[in-house]
Design an enzyme around this catalytic site. Sequence first.
Site, PDB file in Angstrom:
ATOM      1  N   ASP A  83       2.213   6.271  -3.112  1.00 14.54           N
ATOM      2  CA  ASP A  83       1.973   4.835  -3.318  1.00 14.54           C
ATOM      3  C   ASP A  83       2.703   4.371  -4.578  1.00 14.54           C
ATOM      4  O   ASP A  83       2.628   5.012  -5.630  1.00 14.54           O
ATOM      5  CB  ASP A  83       0.468   4.551  -3.443  1.00 14.54           C
ATOM      6  N   HIS A 134       0.620  -2.722   8.455  1.00 14.13           N
ATOM      7  CA  HIS A 134       0.908  -1.532   9.259  1.00 14.13           C
ATOM      8  C   HIS A 134      -0.177  -0.542   8.824  1.00 14.13           C
ATOM      9  O   HIS A 134      -0.237  -0.189   7.638  1.00 14.13           O
ATOM     10  CB  HIS A 134       2.317  -1.015   8.956  1.00 14.13           C
ATOM     11  N   HIS A 162      -2.479   2.010   7.430  1.00 16.89           N
ATOM     12  CA  HIS A 162      -2.171   3.098   6.496  1.00 16.89           C
ATOM     13  C   HIS A 162      -3.459   3.618   5.895  1.00 16.89           C
ATOM     14  O   HIS A 162      -4.440   2.893   5.745  1.00 16.89           O
ATOM     15  CB  HIS A 162      -1.203   2.624   5.398  1.00 16.89           C
TER      16      HIS A 162
HETATM   17  P1  AMP Z   1      -3.315  -2.157   1.104  1.00 16.98           P
HETATM   18  O1  AMP Z   1      -3.627  -3.057  -0.073  1.00 16.98           O
HETATM   19  O2  AMP Z   1      -4.479  -1.319   1.542  1.00 16.98           O
HETATM   20  O3  AMP Z   1      -2.690  -2.935   2.240  1.00 16.98           O
HETATM   21  O4  AMP Z   1      -2.272  -1.110   0.570  1.00 16.98           O
HETATM   22  C1  AMP Z   1      -0.918  -1.328   0.480  1.00 16.98           C
HETATM   23  C2  AMP Z   1      -0.406  -0.313  -0.498  1.00 16.98           C
HETATM   24  O5  AMP Z   1       0.988  -0.211  -0.325  1.00 16.98           O
HETATM   25  C3  AMP Z   1      -0.647  -0.672  -1.962  1.00 16.98           C
HETATM   26  O6  AMP Z   1      -1.419   0.352  -2.585  1.00 16.98           O
HETATM   27  C4  AMP Z   1       0.771  -0.751  -2.554  1.00 16.98           C
HETATM   28  O7  AMP Z   1       0.844  -0.237  -3.859  1.00 16.98           O
HETATM   29  C5  AMP Z   1       1.567   0.082  -1.569  1.00 16.98           C
HETATM   30  N1  AMP Z   1       2.987  -0.243  -1.464  1.00 16.98           N
HETATM   31  C6  AMP Z   1       3.538  -1.467  -1.291  1.00 16.98           C
HETATM   32  N2  AMP Z   1       4.881  -1.373  -1.207  1.00 16.98           N
HETATM   33  C7  AMP Z   1       5.186  -0.048  -1.318  1.00 16.98           C
HETATM   34  C8  AMP Z   1       6.392   0.699  -1.313  1.00 16.98           C
HETATM   35  N3  AMP Z   1       7.596   0.110  -1.153  1.00 16.98           N
HETATM   36  N4  AMP Z   1       6.331   2.053  -1.466  1.00 16.98           N
HETATM   37  C9  AMP Z   1       5.134   2.658  -1.634  1.00 16.98           C
HETATM   38  N5  AMP Z   1       3.953   2.010  -1.631  1.00 16.98           N
HETATM   39  C10 AMP Z   1       3.967   0.676  -1.486  1.00 16.98           C
HETATM   40 ZN    ZN Z   2       5.005  -1.190  11.068  1.00 21.95          ZN
END
Ligand code: AMP
Ligand code: ZN
Length: 114
Positions: free
Chosen positions: A31, A98, A100
């Site tokens: 992350d 998406h 996760h």
């Molecule tokens: P959520 O808030 O549960 O939708 O989590 C999205 C997560 O994606 C957050 O913890 C962000 O820090 C992470 N995130 C967003 N863009 C990226 C990226 N390019 N590479 C890695 N993590 C990312």
């Molecule tokens: Zn996707």
Amino acid sequence: MAANCLFCKIAKGEIAAQKVFENEHVFGFVDIHSQAKIHLLFVHKKHTANINEMSGDPEAIAQMFRGIAEYTKGCELSKNGYRVVTNQGPDAGQTVFHTHFHIVGGEALGHFGR
Ligand code: AMP
Ligand code: ZN
């Protein structure tokens, strides 16, 4: 692959990420805004927006957790455990649509809630 989906692009290698795990179905990466000593994200290569949508594909859910188990068994997270979190919708703070799974650990974690 959904058009303009950040995590589809990461899973396909079109956008760079710090990959920690990959098999035929699942992709795991660090992350970008870590909230703990270890903070990873695991995604299925097949796009769904959230866990409610993913629940229509039980095999994908099984593949997801098999991937997480396969990865965590082989690293320091297996020693003291870890937390799996998924955020669904605005109250949970979902920002990437998406599905996760946050894998958080590497240290003792506080309780979660508000
Ligand atoms: P959520 O808030 O549960 O939708 O989590 C999205 C997560 O994606 C957050 O913890 C962000 O820090 C992470 N995130 C967003 N863009 C990226 C990226 N390019 N590479 C890695 N993590 C990312
Ligand atoms: Zn996707």
